[in-house]
Design a protein around this motif. Structure first.
Motif, PDB file in Angstrom:
ATOM      1  N   ILE A   1      15.612   6.096 -26.141  1.00 13.54           N
ATOM      2  CA  ILE A   1      16.453   6.459 -27.281  1.00 13.54           C
ATOM      3  C   ILE A   1      17.283   5.262 -27.747  1.00 13.54           C
TER       4      ILE A   1
ATOM      5  N   GLY B   1      15.813   8.479 -31.505  1.00 15.48           N
ATOM      6  CA  GLY B   1      16.780   7.395 -31.619  1.00 15.48           C
ATOM      7  C   GLY B   1      16.900   6.872 -33.034  1.00 15.48           C
TER       8      GLY B   1
ATOM      9  N   THR C   1      17.205   3.692 -31.462  1.00 17.67           N
ATOM     10  CA  THR C   1      18.461   3.523 -32.189  1.00 17.67           C
ATOM     11  C   THR C   1      18.592   2.111 -32.738  1.00 17.67           C
TER      12      THR C   1
ATOM     13  N   ALA D   1      23.037   1.552 -29.931  1.00 16.88           N
ATOM     14  CA  ALA D   1      21.971   1.595 -28.927  1.00 16.88           C
ATOM     15  C   ALA D   1      22.535   1.484 -27.512  1.00 16.88           C
TER      16      ALA D   1
ATOM     17  N   THR E   1      20.133   7.577 -35.710  1.00 15.48           N
ATOM     18  CA  THR E   1      21.074   6.460 -35.782  1.00 15.48           C
ATOM     19  C   THR E   1      22.124   6.711 -36.846  1.00 15.48           C
TER      20      THR E   1
ATOM     21  N   ASN F   1      24.408   4.680 -26.610  1.00 15.03           N
ATOM     22  CA  ASN F   1      23.462   5.771 -26.361  1.00 15.03           C
ATOM     23  C   ASN F   1      22.926   5.709 -24.933  1.00 15.03           C
TER      24      ASN F   1
END
Length: 420
Positions: free
Chosen positions: A228, A23, A232, A50, A27, A53
């Motif tokens: 993840i 993550g 992120t 985030a 990014t 994702n």
């Protein structure tokens, strides 16, 4: 209900730790250009990425099935093999993050899995046809396709907007860039989060917790998506700096073209079950966008370092994973040694990173060689692109990246640009 052994629990936790590093390592793929052009503030950008994702993790399981059912033979794969594979992938992710290079988390994971599998069961346990068709070919094709698409999209974007008001145009492209960045984040969730789902499912099959050929259980999908997303949100600021400022200087028009091209490639590959590297796709599109603007220069010194990292990812992660699997083969104490080594190495890398902190407050600063805006002589590729570019339609074309067409057409009235 799955029955868990201690080693299986360790593998699941380690897999989620890898997902977390994936993550923050990736990014930059979604948000580097958005942050560098000022379309979004850094913390807002990573928070948005985030959330998307996490949403993307629930949209498909095709890539997860490629990892868990296609790449290696499930028969004879022990949970320790999966653990060793994750060790190789995590350490490579952390090392490349430390030096700010956008390498592929996907290829680190697959390299680790291949190396550990070969060390445990031999080369025959790796499905070479799947490796070539769904991993290696997409690894080469993705940056080329995304780069070419971004280059032409950038040229088309500037041509369509050459007579538009500069400030209004940039404002519109910033809005479009936010939407395209969100699409990249969603695509990243559909592709990269699934790789951890696949590796956990493979471990569950190896440990006898689920039946062979099973799809990822819901708790696996949820935990991988959350891991993840948290990574992120933390933000891989070092890699964001390299992607946003180190490869080329992007304007909103270029950022929009780059991210839209990358998102299209990633979503198409996820639908087909290709375990694509989002890093390769986005990096290729960023370079293509840099070449697409007249006067734009790709910093090939940074790009070369990045290409070297790409080439080393699979073999380096495979080598570390193979060694880890060999040590794990000595029994429980071997597995404990590998676990201690992983934790100690991760802590050492984090401590080294504290010597020069890069975060949301200074990610756009130009105080490192990777981010320096100093001019670099055009490379062979840049000169070749310029050589085959059609002649500009008018005197405003050469300056379309920085000066509105009406102002450029009247060299006697340079103050007109400031009054628009």
């Amino acid at each position: 209900m799955e029955s868990f052994s201690l080693i299986l629990a360790i593998v699941v936790v380690t897999a989620l730790a890898f997902d977390f590093t994936n993550g923050f390592h990736d990014t930059a793929n979604a948000m580097a250009t958005t942050i560098s052009t000022g379309a979004l503030k850094p913390k807002v950008a990573v928070a948005m990425s985030a959330v998307l994702n996490l949403v993307g993790a629930f949209l498909s399981v095709e890539v997860a099935n490629t990892i868990s059912k296609g790449l290696v033979d499930e028969a004879g794969i022990r949970p320790e093999v999966i653990f060793a594979a994750l060790v190789g992938a995590i350490l490579w992710n952390l090392l490349t993050w430390l030096v700010g290079l956008p390498s592929s988390s996907s290829h680190a994971l697959m390299g680790g899995l291949i190396g550990a599998t070969v060390a445990s069961a031999g080369f025959g346990a790796v499905h070479g046809d799947v490796l070539v068709t769904k991993v290696l070919i997409p690894a080469i094709a993705a940056p080329l396709v995304a780069g070419i698409a971004a280059m032409f999209a950038t040229r088309l974007t500037y041509r369509m907007g050459r007579n538009a008001d500069t400030k209004a145009s940039e404002k519109g492209y910033r809005a479009g860039q936010i939407a395209s960045a969100g699409l990249v984040s969603l695509a990243h969730g559909t592709n990269d989060a699934q790789k951890t789902m696949g590796i956990i499912t493979l471990a569950l099959v190896a440990g006898g917790a689920v039946a062979p050929d099973s799809d990822p259980p819901m708790w696996v999908i949820l935990s991988a998506g959350i891991a993840i997303a948290l990574g992120t949100y933390l933000g891989g600021w070092r890699i964001i700096r390299t992607m946003g400022k180190g490869l080329t200087d992007l304007q909103p028009q270029q950022g929009f073209a780059a991210q839209t091209s990358a998102a299209t490639v990633i979503l198409a590959s996820s639908h087909l079950g290709f375990s694509l590297s989002t890093t390769h796709s986005v990096s290729g599109s960023v370079m293509g966008a840099g070449l697409g603007r007249k006067g734009g220069v790709v910093r090939w010194s940074t790009a070369t370092r990045m290409f070297v990292a790409w080439g080393l990812t699979l073999p380096a992660a495979a080598l570390v994973a193979a060694i880890a699997e060999w040590v794990c083969g000595f029994g429980s104490w071997g597995t404990a040694v590998v676990a201690v080594f992983l934790v100690a190495s991760s802590a050492a890398i984090w401590k080294i990173s504290r010597r020069e902190i890069v975060d949301h407050t200074n990610v756009n600063d130009h105080d490192t060689p990777e981010a320096a805006p100093a001019e670099e002589p055009p490379g062979v590729v840049t000169q070749a692109i310029a050589a085959v570019t059609p002649p500009p339609a008018g005197p405003s074309e050469d300056l379309s990246a920085t000066i509105p067409a009406p102002a450029a057409a009247d060299p006697q009235a340079p103050s007109a640009a400031s009054t628009v």
